[in-house]
Structures are given as C-alpha cells and as structure tokens.
Design a protein around this motif. Structure first.
Motif, PDB file in Angstrom:
ATOM      1  N   LEU A   7       0.857  -1.188   0.000  1.00 28.18           N
ATOM      2  CA  LEU A   7       0.000   0.000   0.000  1.00 28.18           C
ATOM      3  C   LEU A   7       0.891   1.236   0.000  1.00 28.18           C
ATOM      4  O   LEU A   7       1.757   1.397   0.844  1.00 28.18           O
ATOM      5  CB  LEU A   7      -0.892  -0.004   1.241  1.00 28.18           C
ATOM      6  CG  LEU A   7      -1.984   1.059   1.337  1.00 28.18           C
ATOM      7  CD1 LEU A   7      -2.982   0.922   0.197  1.00 28.18           C
ATOM      8  CD2 LEU A   7      -2.717   0.930   2.675  1.00 28.18           C
ATOM      9  N   SER A   8       0.684   2.093  -1.011  1.00 28.31           N
ATOM     10  CA  SER A   8       1.513   3.300  -1.130  1.00 28.31           C
ATOM     11  C   SER A   8       0.678   4.544  -0.878  1.00 28.31           C
ATOM     12  O   SER A   8      -0.425   4.694  -1.432  1.00 28.31           O
ATOM     13  CB  SER A   8       2.131   3.388  -2.530  1.00 28.31           C
ATOM     14  OG  SER A   8       2.906   2.245  -2.803  1.00 28.31           O
ATOM     15  N   GLY A  10      -0.074   8.574  -1.156  1.00 24.03           N
ATOM     16  CA  GLY A  10       0.145   9.580  -2.192  1.00 24.03           C
ATOM     17  C   GLY A  10       0.162  10.981  -1.610  1.00 24.03           C
ATOM     18  O   GLY A  10       0.650  11.197  -0.498  1.00 24.03           O
ATOM     19  N   SER A  37      -3.376  12.048  -5.642  1.00 22.90           N
ATOM     20  CA  SER A  37      -2.558  11.304  -6.610  1.00 22.90           C
ATOM     21  C   SER A  37      -1.549  10.446  -5.863  1.00 22.90           C
ATOM     22  O   SER A  37      -1.160  10.754  -4.732  1.00 22.90           O
ATOM     23  CB  SER A  37      -1.825  12.268  -7.548  1.00 22.90           C
ATOM     24  OG  SER A  37      -0.964  13.118  -6.825  1.00 22.90           O
ATOM     25  N   GLY A  38      -1.162   9.354  -6.489  1.00 23.90           N
ATOM     26  CA  GLY A  38      -0.082   8.522  -5.955  1.00 23.90           C
ATOM     27  C   GLY A  38      -0.507   7.444  -4.985  1.00 23.90           C
ATOM     28  O   GLY A  38       0.339   6.661  -4.515  1.00 23.90           O
ATOM     29  N   PHE A  39      -1.813   7.351  -4.616  1.00 18.43           N
ATOM     30  CA  PHE A  39      -2.261   6.286  -3.711  1.00 18.43           C
ATOM     31  C   PHE A  39      -2.394   4.993  -4.512  1.00 18.43           C
ATOM     32  O   PHE A  39      -3.043   4.961  -5.557  1.00 18.43           O
ATOM     33  CB  PHE A  39      -3.595   6.655  -3.064  1.00 18.43           C
ATOM     34  CG  PHE A  39      -3.488   7.798  -2.089  1.00 18.43           C
ATOM     35  CD1 PHE A  39      -3.123   7.569  -0.764  1.00 18.43           C
ATOM     36  CD2 PHE A  39      -3.755   9.098  -2.500  1.00 18.43           C
ATOM     37  CE1 PHE A  39      -3.020   8.620   0.125  1.00 18.43           C
ATOM     38  CE2 PHE A  39      -3.656  10.152  -1.607  1.00 18.43           C
ATOM     39  CZ  PHE A  39      -3.275   9.920  -0.295  1.00 18.43           C
ATOM     40  N   ASN A  40      -1.803   3.928  -4.004  1.00 17.72           N
ATOM     41  CA  ASN A  40      -1.747   2.675  -4.750  1.00 17.72           C
ATOM     42  C   ASN A  40      -1.863   1.469  -3.830  1.00 17.72           C
ATOM     43  O   ASN A  40      -1.411   1.510  -2.676  1.00 17.72           O
ATOM     44  CB  ASN A  40      -0.425   2.560  -5.511  1.00 17.72           C
ATOM     45  CG  ASN A  40      -0.602   2.791  -6.990  1.00 17.72           C
ATOM     46  OD1 ASN A  40      -1.345   2.075  -7.641  1.00 17.72           O
ATOM     47  ND2 ASN A  40       0.104   3.798  -7.497  1.00 17.72           N
ATOM     48  N   VAL A  41      -2.456   0.432  -4.355  1.00 17.11           N
ATOM     49  CA  VAL A  41      -2.488  -0.840  -3.642  1.00 17.11           C
ATOM     50  C   VAL A  41      -2.149  -1.938  -4.645  1.00 17.11           C
ATOM     51  O   VAL A  41      -2.605  -1.911  -5.802  1.00 17.11           O
ATOM     52  CB  VAL A  41      -3.860  -1.084  -2.981  1.00 17.11           C
ATOM     53  CG1 VAL A  41      -4.966  -1.218  -4.020  1.00 17.11           C
ATOM     54  CG2 VAL A  41      -3.809  -2.313  -2.078  1.00 17.11           C
ATOM     55  N   SER A  42      -1.313  -2.853  -4.244  1.00 15.07           N
ATOM     56  CA  SER A  42      -0.846  -3.885  -5.185  1.00 15.07           C
ATOM     57  C   SER A  42      -1.898  -4.939  -5.462  1.00 15.07           C
ATOM     58  O   SER A  42      -1.828  -5.647  -6.472  1.00 15.07           O
ATOM     59  CB  SER A  42       0.423  -4.540  -4.637  1.00 15.07           C
ATOM     60  OG  SER A  42       0.162  -5.165  -3.386  1.00 15.07           O
ATOM     61  N   LEU A  46      -8.796  -0.412  -2.903  1.00 12.33           N
ATOM     62  CA  LEU A  46      -8.179   0.705  -2.176  1.00 12.33           C
ATOM     63  C   LEU A  46      -9.289   1.595  -1.623  1.00 12.33           C
ATOM     64  O   LEU A  46     -10.179   2.045  -2.360  1.00 12.33           O
ATOM     65  CB  LEU A  46      -7.276   1.521  -3.098  1.00 12.33           C
ATOM     66  CG  LEU A  46      -6.687   2.811  -2.515  1.00 12.33           C
ATOM     67  CD1 LEU A  46      -5.703   2.485  -1.399  1.00 12.33           C
ATOM     68  CD2 LEU A  46      -5.995   3.613  -3.614  1.00 12.33           C
ATOM     69  N   ASN A  72     -11.817   6.477  -6.666  1.00 14.72           N
ATOM     70  CA  ASN A  72     -10.424   6.898  -6.509  1.00 14.72           C
ATOM     71  C   ASN A  72      -9.997   7.875  -7.599  1.00 14.72           C
ATOM     72  O   ASN A  72      -8.816   7.936  -7.968  1.00 14.72           O
ATOM     73  CB  ASN A  72      -9.498   5.685  -6.501  1.00 14.72           C
ATOM     74  CG  ASN A  72      -9.735   4.798  -5.300  1.00 14.72           C
ATOM     75  OD1 ASN A  72     -10.193   5.272  -4.251  1.00 14.72           O
ATOM     76  ND2 ASN A  72      -9.462   3.503  -5.443  1.00 14.72           N
ATOM     77  N   ASP A  97      -6.281  -0.947   2.629  1.00 15.27           N
ATOM     78  CA  ASP A  97      -6.552  -2.018   1.674  1.00 15.27           C
ATOM     79  C   ASP A  97      -7.619  -2.950   2.229  1.00 15.27           C
ATOM     80  O   ASP A  97      -8.209  -2.694   3.277  1.00 15.27           O
ATOM     81  CB  ASP A  97      -5.264  -2.754   1.327  1.00 15.27           C
ATOM     82  CG  ASP A  97      -4.588  -3.367   2.554  1.00 15.27           C
ATOM     83  OD1 ASP A  97      -5.309  -3.713   3.509  1.00 15.27           O
ATOM     84  OD2 ASP A  97      -3.343  -3.479   2.541  1.00 15.27           O
TER      85      ASP A  97
END
Length: 338
Positions: A7-8, A10, A37-42, A46, A72, A97
């Motif tokens: 989990l990133s 942003g 921007s930049g929120f991420n989940v592998s 999310l 999102n 997540d």
C-alpha cells in the motif's frame, strides 16, 4: 500463507473549483476541492477516507467531519461543509486495503476561507493627477488605496469609450491583467477627437472575489482651437492702423473656439516684425483684452499683437494681428484714400 499487499501513500492538494491551481484562499464555505494522486495498492480494493481538520491540528483522523471517497478519481469534491469565514482548514487522507492495512496519514496544505470583496480605493484618468481632457491617444490610468482582508491578489483594467457623435458607449478594450501594478497605459489610434475614455479597474482578493472602480473619464482632443480675429487697440472689435503709442500697447480679440474641449486661457505678447516678440507672453485667463506697459516702442515702426488660445487639453493656436504703425501723427494722401 498470505500474499503481501503493498500500500503506497500519495499526496493531497486543495485546488480551485476548476482543479487548475493549488489554492491558499477560497470563498466557498460549503465545499473543498481536493486533488489526490499517488495512492496505490498492489492487490484488491483501495479505500480512501478523508477528515476535515483545522490548520493547527496534527495530521490525524480525529475530526467531527469525515467521509469516504466513493471512487479513486484524481479530482474529488467535498460537499455539505460548513466552513467558517477567516478560519484555516486542511484535509487528511487515510488509505487502507482490503485487510485494513493503513499507511501513514497524508495531509493537504492549508486553505483560508475569505468571503470578503475588495473595497475603497481611488482611480485617476492620466499618469498622475486626474485629467478631464488630454491631447494624446495614449490612454493612461493610475489607481490605489484598495483594501482587502488578506491583500490584493491582482488587478485588471479595461477601457470604455463614449462617442461624441452618437453618445454610445462601447468596450474599447476588455479586462487585461496587470498583476499588482497600479498603473496602465495603451495607445489607441482609432480614438476620435471628442470621445470620452473611462477606465474600469477590477481588484481581486486572493480567494478570487473582485470589485470594480470606474473613473469619471477623460476627453481626447488632439486638435488645437480655432482662432478668433485679433485687433490692435482697446476698442473692442476695431483694429487700429496707426497709433501714437510709445510705452504701451493694447489689444483685444474675438473668442477662440474648440468643439472638443473648452478654451482654458489666453496669453499674448507684443511682436516687432523682423525682431520677434519683444515682451514675454502675458496670461489673461479668459479675458480677451489687455494692455502691455513700460515698453519702448520705436517711432514709425510696425508692431503686432500675438495671441495664443489654449484648450483644456493643453493645445494652443497662435495668431497675430495686422501690424499697426506707432507714433505717426499724419497720413499721406494715398494712405487716407486707402
């Protein structure tokens, strides 16, 4: 064995209502515009939760006003808020997540709520003191004294033109940005004599609200006055051909006219042909007769009066009288016949 989910976190920015610029001030009290921007989940879903905070709060989830973004998308609008004027706010965002793993909370920058408009101020036609008439097609304006709660963000100006012939007002130039300059200028060669130019200055707050100040206008007159006739002597409307003057010289003249601006004043001087003016120009205001004294006029020489008539735009027309002959007691027979 569980697969790891990365989990990133942003970033979050408070934007204007068009999502074009980051803002530090806004006049809306019921909404905020957030760019994420930049929120991420592998893997998996999310979830992004938001929290409304005061500017002095730590970046946390402790808030009485919060919610969850329905998607999102990069552009998000928080609605139904009750933001207070002159208060400062920020938004924190928590990403999680499907296993409810939550990274560090991210906070936006601060926005100040300002619903006030600029007020006060003055505006002057011309580059300095306020003009009513000018002899140039270079239109200039200056202004100042505008008050805004958090300072003025920028100024814009435009030009309105009222025609002499039709009395119709049109927009000669639409609003143009001058940043924080408090003067502006531009040449308009299409302006005709007798037209009145008025300036509108628009002042913006940092939140984007504005107010206008309009000048009282300046009339453009690039043509000099039309001269009246000049008469040597103090008898109104009568020109002296011969005189016995030795130390005085009198003159009177007809009205000068100008269809675009009033006559403001007259000046005059005594001239000796071949020698130029022999006195300084004397201001008579709007009087159209005058006498010069303490002269030393030469017998049997010709002298003339030179009169200048000025309009309110500062232009003048100069015209001379027919030269009279001073200090001559008799006429020749031919002169009498003439």
């Amino acid at each position: 064995m569980k697969d790891n989910i990365t989990l990133s976190a942003g970033t979050a920015q408070l934007m204007d209502h068009k999502f074009k610029s980051v803002v530090s001030y806004q006049y809306f009290t019921d909404k905020l515009y957030v760019k994420i921007s930049g929120f991420n989940v592998s893997c998996g879903q999310l979830t992004l939760n938001w929290f409304l905070l005061s500017s002095t709060s730590t970046c946390s989830m402790i808030s009485t006003v919060s919610g969850t973004f329905s998607n999102n998308n990069i552009k998000q609008t928080l609605t139904g808020l009750a933001l207070q004027v002159n208060e400062r706010y920020k938004v924190s965002i928590q990403a999680s997540d499907m296993r409810n793993n939550a990274p560090q909370i991210v906070c936006s920058s601060v926005v100040i709520i300002d619903t006030s408009k600029p007020h006060g101020g003055w505006i002057r036609d011309g580059p300095g003191s306020d003009l009513s008439y000018q002899a140039s097609k270079l239109l200039q304006v200056n202004w100042g004294g505008v008050q805004a709660t958090h300072g003025v963000a920028k100024y814009q100006w435009k030009v309105l033109l009222t025609s002499l012939n039709t009395n119709q007002t049109t927009e000669l130039m639409s609003f143009t940005n001058v940043n924080l300059n408090t003067n502006a200028r531009k040449t308009f060669n299409s302006v005709t004599d007798g037209s009145k130019a008025r300036f509108v200055v628009r002042s913006f707050t940092k939140a984007g609200l504005f107010s206008d100040v309009t000048s009282d206008g300046v009339v453009i007159d690039t043509s000099p006055p039309v001269a009246g006739k000049i008469y040597d002597g103090n008898q109104l409307g009568a020109d002296v051909k011969y005189a016995k003057w030795t130390n005085t010289f009198s003159v009177n003249w007809d009205l000068f006219t100008d269809q675009h601006s009033p006559i403001s004043r007259y000046t005059w001087a005594v001239q000796r042909p071949g020698f130029g003016v022999i006195t300084s120009f004397k201001n008579t205001a709007l009087n159209r007769s005058s006498t010069a004294t303490n002269l030393n006029l030469v017998s049997k020489e010709s002298y003339c009066a030179v009169v200048r008539g000025y309009n309110e735009a500062g232009l003048y027309t100069e015209v001379s009288s027919d030269c009279g002959i001073v200090n001559r007691n008799t006429k020749t027979r031919n002169e009498e016949r003439s």
